[in-house]
Design an enzyme around this catalytic site. Structure first.
Site, short mmCIF file in Angstrom:
data_model
loop_
_atom_site.label_atom_id
_atom_site.label_comp_id
_atom_site.label_asym_id
_atom_site.label_seq_id
_atom_site.Cartn_x
_atom_site.Cartn_y
_atom_site.Cartn_z
N LYS A 164 0.81 -1.21 0.00
CA LYS A 164 0.00 0.00 0.00
C LYS A 164 0.86 1.28 0.00
O LYS A 164 0.41 2.32 -0.44
CB LYS A 164 -0.93 0.03 1.22
CG LYS A 164 -1.84 -1.17 1.38
CD LYS A 164 -2.93 -1.21 0.33
CE LYS A 164 -4.12 -2.07 0.69
NZ LYS A 164 -3.88 -3.48 0.97
C1 LIG Z 1 -4.58 -4.65 0.59
C2 LIG Z 1 -3.87 -5.95 0.60
C3 LIG Z 1 -4.19 -6.97 -0.31
C4 LIG Z 1 -5.34 -6.85 -1.28
O1 LIG Z 1 -5.13 -5.84 -2.25
P1 LIG Z 1 -6.38 -5.28 -3.08
O2 LIG Z 1 -5.83 -4.16 -3.89
O3 LIG Z 1 -7.37 -4.80 -2.06
O4 LIG Z 1 -6.91 -6.39 -3.90
C5 LIG Z 1 -3.43 -8.12 -0.31
N1 LIG Z 1 -2.42 -8.28 0.57
C6 LIG Z 1 -2.08 -7.34 1.47
C7 LIG Z 1 -0.97 -7.60 2.41
C8 LIG Z 1 -2.79 -6.13 1.51
O5 LIG Z 1 -2.45 -5.19 2.39
#
Ligand SMILES: *Cc1c(COP(=O)(O)O)cnc(C)c1O
Length: 472
Positions: free
Chosen positions: A112
């Site tokens: 993120k």
């Molecule tokens: C947010 C997240 C996901 C999922 O990603 P999306 O974009 O919501 O599909 C998968 N793994 C981790 C560790 C995350 O923080």
């Protein structure tokens, strides 16, 4: 670059307006009006570029002429300056043609940070230019909140309120959100699950009066800039493995589908992606949809990969819009059917396209634990549970013959194992090594407010603490 709403009934807007709006006023999500396209020659030139230079080239067409080139370059460089690995997104080889793309070297140890670090700088600049303040309200299944707070803490023009599902995030995730002491950081632990947090957030954005009063801005992956910030690493990985003259497949641990939608965009931009494989945990709405053509939500289940404990994936709307040939009328009907009955039916042509570009499989907690143990045994590599879901699903896609052995497969490693120590310990018997930032947060005081899943109570709480309201 201009952007249109997937519901077809919101004003067409430029990059900065879309950045500050998040959700479109008709309830839809913004996508570019015209998709840019890179030539094969341009993509060849991406190979071997430093990550920030590559990111700048990929992002520039989406920003258009709204930000001077030198300022955008500076923001991109600053966004990735705090990453702890020189490659920013290093590729690790785990098998003869199987790779991991490590996306956890940012300050909050999950992918993120890639988009959020950039988003914060873009928003701050846009607000300062307009002499405006904003209130960010975000929902998190665990990692978005930490990344957003880290990126926005201490910024003058922005207050940030993050809703997380009470007792459904890990301690490490919670502390990342609740230990920053800046006055502009506010945490709400909602008595509900992530889908409740996301639904409450959507109703706040759909309430025009509240949206104006708070000058609401969104940082969830409904915000186009979140998607944009995740496109470059697909190019970085694929060109390192021989694109554009060679096809590459990606397997992506998925929840809200923001990450894999960025991969879909990379493909639209000209990157030869063979297939995008959706990896889900027991919350398998997408895997079921790919089997049946029925998008049918069920009660969310708590798993060892909590950042994917999502039933209603917000970016599925963007994907359906594109798969339907940008048919806003069909999409409005689909979304209405889904919100009225809990089930949406894909049209034959949308279903066919979905199946031709994507594969999807699920892994339950037990299988995920087995993958963590197997990867440690075979490759001496410690994977976090989300990454393990990805690796297990990638192996399934190979076994089922969906991805040929000759095609390189890149699984996205979305988080550092230290964020999910208990799940890792359950399969390996040892706790993962704790990086310094995590250790330091253990001794800091935490600040968060537990609130019921009630629109009025949450909205009042935010109004009471947001500086936009106090200063108006
Ligand atoms: C947010 C997240 C996901 C999922 O990603 P999306 O974009 O919501 O599909 C998968 N793994 C981790 C560790 C995350 O923080």
């Amino acid at each position: 670059m201009k952007y249109i709403s997937t519901r077809g009934d919101a004003p067409i807007q430029g990059f900065e307006d879309v950045l500050l709006a998040g959700l479109a006023t008709d309830g839809g999500l913004y996508v570019p009006q015209v998709w840019p396209k890179f030539t094969k020659e341009e993509i060849s030139e991406f190979a071997g570029l430093p990550y920030t230079e590559l990111a700048l080239r990929v992002i520039t067409p989406f920003v258009g002429d709204e930000i001077p080139a030198d300022e955008l370059k500076k923001m991109v460089e600053e966004a990735y300056a705090g990453f702890s690995h020189k490659a920013i997104a290093p590729l690790v080889q785990l098998g003869s043609n199987d790779f991991l793309l490590e996306l956890f070297h940012g300050p909050t140890l999950a992918f993120k940070d890639f988009a959020m670090q950039l988003l914060a700088r873009l928003m701050d600049r846009a607000l300062a230019k307009r002499g405006r303040r904003a209130t960010i309200v975000g929902a998190t299944s665990g990692d978005t909140g930490g990344a957003a707070i880290e990126a926005f803490r201490g910024r003058d023009n922005i207050d940030v309120f993050i809703l997380h599902p009470h007792n459904k995030v890990t301690k490490v995730q919670r502390r990342q959100m609740t230990t920053p002491s800046e006055d502009n950081v506010h945490n709400i632990a909602l008595e509900g699950n992530f889908d409740d947090c996301q639904a409450l957030l959507k109703s706040m954005f759909n309430n025009g009066a509240l949206r104006d009063e708070l000058q609401l801005a969104g940082v969830n992956s409904i915000n186009w800039a979140r998607i944009m910030g995740q496109i470059p690493y697909y190019f970085a990985a694929a060109t390192a493995l021989g694109a554009p003259s060679r096809e590459v497949a990606f397997c992506v641990p998925s929840g809200n589908l923001g990450d894999i939608f960025a991969g879909f965009v990379a493909r639209k931009l000209g990157l030869p992606i063979n297939k995008l494989v959706i990896a889900t945990n027991a919350n398998d709405i997408l895997a079921r949809t790919l089997e049946t053509g029925r998008y049918e939500s069920r009660q969310a289940i708590a798993t060892d990969s909590p950042s994917m404990d999502i039933q209603v994936s917000s970016n599925f709307e963007r994907l359906l819009f594109e798969l339907s040939g940008e048919d806003a009328i069909w999409l409005n009907g689909f979304m209405r059917q889904f919100s009225d009955t809990g089930t949406g039916l894909l049209s034959d042509s949308v279903f066919d396209k979905f199946r031709s570009l994507f594969a999807a499989h699920r892994l339950d907690d037990q299988q995920t634990g087995e993958v963590i143990a197997k990867i440690q045994r075979d490759s001496d590599y410690m994977a976090d549970p989300h990454t393990a879901v990805g690796l297990g699903v990638a192996a399934l896609a190979r076994q089922k013959g969906e991805i040929a052995d000759s095609i390189p497969m890149v699984t996205l490693s979305t988080a550092h194992p230290a964020k999910f120590p208990d799940a890792v310990e359950k399969s390996l018997g040892v706790q993962p090594f704790q990086p310094d930032i995590i250790v330091a947060q253990k001794n800091l005081p935490e600040r968060y407010e537990v609130l019921p899943n009630d629109f009025d109570i949450v909205a009042d709480h935010i109004k009471k603490h947001a500086r936009v309201v106090a200063n108006s």
